[in-house]
Design an enzyme around this catalytic site. Sequence first.
Site, short mmCIF file in Angstrom:
data_model
loop_
_atom_site.label_atom_id
_atom_site.label_comp_id
_atom_site.label_asym_id
_atom_site.label_seq_id
_atom_site.Cartn_x
_atom_site.Cartn_y
_atom_site.Cartn_z
N CYS A 1 5.63 45.80 -52.00
CA CYS A 1 4.58 45.06 -52.72
C CYS A 1 3.36 44.85 -51.82
CB CYS A 1 5.16 43.76 -53.27
SG CYS A 1 4.15 43.02 -54.55
N HIS B 1 10.55 45.07 -55.92
CA HIS B 1 11.17 44.25 -54.87
C HIS B 1 12.68 44.50 -54.78
CE1 HIS B 1 7.85 41.49 -53.78
NE2 HIS B 1 7.41 41.78 -55.00
N GLU C 1 14.67 43.81 -52.44
CA GLU C 1 15.40 42.73 -51.75
C GLU C 1 15.90 41.66 -52.71
OE1 GLU C 1 12.22 43.11 -51.89
OE2 GLU C 1 11.14 41.19 -51.84
#
Lengths: 80, 233
Positions: B85, B202, B204
């Site tokens: 990002c 994302h 994660e």
Amino acid sequence: MARFEIYVTYKKGIFDPPGATAERALQNLGYTEVSSVKIGKYIQLEVADGTPEARVREMCDKLLANPVIEDYRIQSAEEA
Amino acid sequence: MRFGVVVFPGSNCEQDVVHAVRVLGHDACYVWHGDTGLADYDAVVLPGGFSYGDYIRCGAVARFSPVMSEVVRYARSGRPVLGICNGFQILTEAHLLPGALLRNRGLKFICKTVTVRAEESACQWLDVAAGTVLRLPINHNEGNFICDPATLERLIDNGQVVLRYCEPDGSRRPQGSAPNGALDDIAGICNERGNVFGLMPHPERVVDPVTGDGGDGRYIFEGIVRTLEGVVG
């Protein structure tokens, strides 16, 4: 103290979402003569007297504009 | 394996990355943006967030943080760098990846889970078969990838397009499947060597089921671990 004014705009062909939205909004308000709105950035720069424009250009290339997507125009404040 | 996760003023996903890496059984440490030592890390991650308030342009100021000249050196020596990002935006500003990320086409900040398709690529970070569809969250205002036509051709020819936004079945709509208007539905690209990878989604957030379901984010962190183990072994 010398002053420069910098105008940063999207390169031709790069879609400008805020500009396109303003264009549609103006047309919706009845300003049907509007055919294009481009929204950019205006930067005022104060520098030491005698600073050459080439140095300001360097600042634009490095930080103030992204040459991949943006063009810029520098005006020394005397001309403005 | 030890990941270094860079923290800029305004980063806000660094803890998520560290958590995800630890959940997968690896070590992760924070690297302050003023630090210049990356030698101890097997991989470096630039996390998401709003570094320096996104002033001037997203990533434009972070790019000149002291740590970034080290990140550039690290990346150029072939070591793995991941930008998520805002981290992706920083990598383009630092010229480690081509192109730029513009404001989303619809002018809206988009926060939702999307489907992306893995492409045949040189990326060292993603270890899934081409055509695999992953579910990953996106959370951004400037994810509209753009580059000039010659660069796009080069990205495609070199296998540098890693992820494309797609429909849940992996297909792409003729009018485009990117929620943000990204050119050619591009969600993530890598450099020619494949060690530097930037993506808008994302991963994660979908590693630990506590923060997001599906678990598809692990393919990225485990991908680079497998690549590095392959190199070592």
